[in-house]
Design an enzyme around this catalytic site. Structure first.
Site: not given
Ligand code: LLP
Length: 421
Positions: A273-276, A312, A316, A342-343, A371
């Site tokens: 199930e590869p994604g990245r 991301r 992370y 505004c963060e 992602y």
């Protein structure tokens, strides 16, 4: 290997200059290379040519239906985690018999849709879910093909937020309890056991954790067979990492060799199930510099893409390379590259050495194909970015930039908010 490259100091995607796409579509903009996606898929697929296998692209990494279709057209299936992803996979023309469905919180409605569609298997994450799937299948007068998602208690040596195969994580069924759970599943009237599944985490850059998980699963499969349980599929999930900066993850060939060497005699069809690893380095986020300023002794490059577009780095602390779309041979600037949100947590890079840029310049945030858009939001009422797919000398918008009307779609002002009546 990807198809983003410079020609005479200008960034191109395949055979199209990025600036030309920006002129037509504006910024911020997600830009994907078709040939990179298909190449990554084919390399992964070819690595397992020696054994029966199915590659189910993980839709959560990038669920745009044109991207799903690209993988489906290359022969892939889809790994889904919700009714929404099932809808997208089917819309993209995926063969239901190549769809696998994981996730700790499947609703009865989602289970029903997946049974109606006739998916390959549910990867079950709890005893209760097993009972619910059995009863939904019973109501529909059918049987549900299932694997149990095993939590093998293996440390994937990755960011804690994306590790999933440790016993303290919410995912899967504890390996020690799994043999009993399989025995219970065998007794259920509307359940067909077809395999064993695990997924231990994401952005894994070493083989060790994959091998540890495989070793534990092999042992389990041997015991299940002793119990007369047929295991046709071994789903080893996704998780193979990519190079964002200086990581050196194993090549899919190395990953495949390590698995095949240890599991070729298992008499199973392997599912991955590869994604990245398929889409991560097949996409960039293109953004325009709005302002450059200095506060105290710190430089800030303020761009028109923020944490709502690519979360991301904020979530992370992830590294994404940042390059100019047009190299002007200027000096180097150390700066925080930040968005308009505004963060203080809204940044794409911190204390990063980048090629000096000024107002109006374009930058590309690299490795944003996985992602990126799929985790984007409308925070600060920012319409989500457009997505464009390039194939050779052609480019097409595969998702329109959202409009302000899109932002308020579905909202309504009720009578009782109009005043104290
Ligand atoms: N299969 C299952 C059951 C998964 O949960 C995942 C990812 C995958 C496959 C695909 O993993 P990949 O090959 O892409 O590593 N948002 C985080 C990543 C979360 C991954 C969640 N599950 C990030 O941006 O790094």
């Amino acid at each position: 290997m990807n198809y983003f490259h410079y020609i005479e100091n200008e960034l191109w995607c395949e055979e199209v200059p990025v600036e030309r796409i920006v002129e037509a579509v504006g910024t911020p903009l997600y830009l994907y290379s078709y040939q990179t996606i298909t190449r990554h898929f084919q390399v992964f697929d070819a690595a397992f040519a020696g054994v029966p296998h199915l590659i189910c692209f993980s839709a959560k990494a990038n669920s745009n239906i044109a991207i799903l279709k690209t993988v489906v057209a290359a022969g892939g299936g889809v790994d889904i985690v919700s009714g929404g992803e099932l809808f997208r996979a089917l819309r993209a023309g995926a063969d239901p018999k190549k769809i696998v469905y994981a996730g700790v919180g499947k609703t009865e409605q989602e289970i029903t849709s997946a049974l109606d569609a006739g998916i390959l298997m549910f990867n079950i994450e709890s005893s209760q879910e097993l009972q619910v799937i059995n009863s939904v299948a019973g109501r529909l007068g059918t049987r549900a093909p299932i694997s149990l998602r095993i939590n093998p208690d293996v440390d994937p040596l990755t960011h804690p937020h994306i590790s999933t195969g440790l016993k303290q994580n919410k995912f899967g069924i504890n390996i020690e309890k799994s043999r009993d759970e399989y025995r219970r599943a065998k007794e259920l009237d509307h359940i067909d056991i077809v395999g064993v599944d695990c997924h231990i985490g994401s952005q894994i850059t070493e083989l060790g954790p994959f091998i540890d998980a495989l070793t534990r699963l092999k042992d389990l499969i041997a015991r299940l067979r002793e119990d007369g349980i047929e295991v046709r599929y071994l789903d080893l999930g996704g998780g193979l990492g990519i190079s964002y900066n200086e990581e050196t993850p194993p090549h899919p060939d190395e990953y495949a060799r390590a698995i095949i060497e240890r599991a070729k005699d298992l008499d199973c069809t392997f599912i991955f199930e590869p994604g990245r690893v398929i889409v991560g380095n097949a996409g960039v986020l293109v953004s325009r510099v709005l302002y450059v300023k200095t506060n105290a002794d710190k430089n800030f490059v303020i761009v028109d893409a923020g944490m709502n577009d690519l979360i991301r780095p904020s979530l992370y602390g992830s590294y994404h390379g940042i390059v100019p779309v047009r190299e002007k041979g200027k000096g180097i600037l150390t700066a925080d590259v930040v968005g308009p949100i505004c963060e203080s947590g809204d940044f794409l890079a911190k204390a990063r050495e980048i090629t000096e840029v000024g107002r109006g310049d374009l930058i590309a945030v690299k490795s944003a194909g996985a992602y990126g858009f799929s985790m984007s939001s409308n925070y600060n009422s920012r319409p989500r970015a457009a997505e464009v797919l390039v194939r050779k000398d052609r480019f097409e918008i595969i998702r329109e930039r959202e409009t302000y009307d899109d932002l308020v779609r579905g909202e309504r002002i009720t009578d009782f908010v109009e005043g104290l009546k």
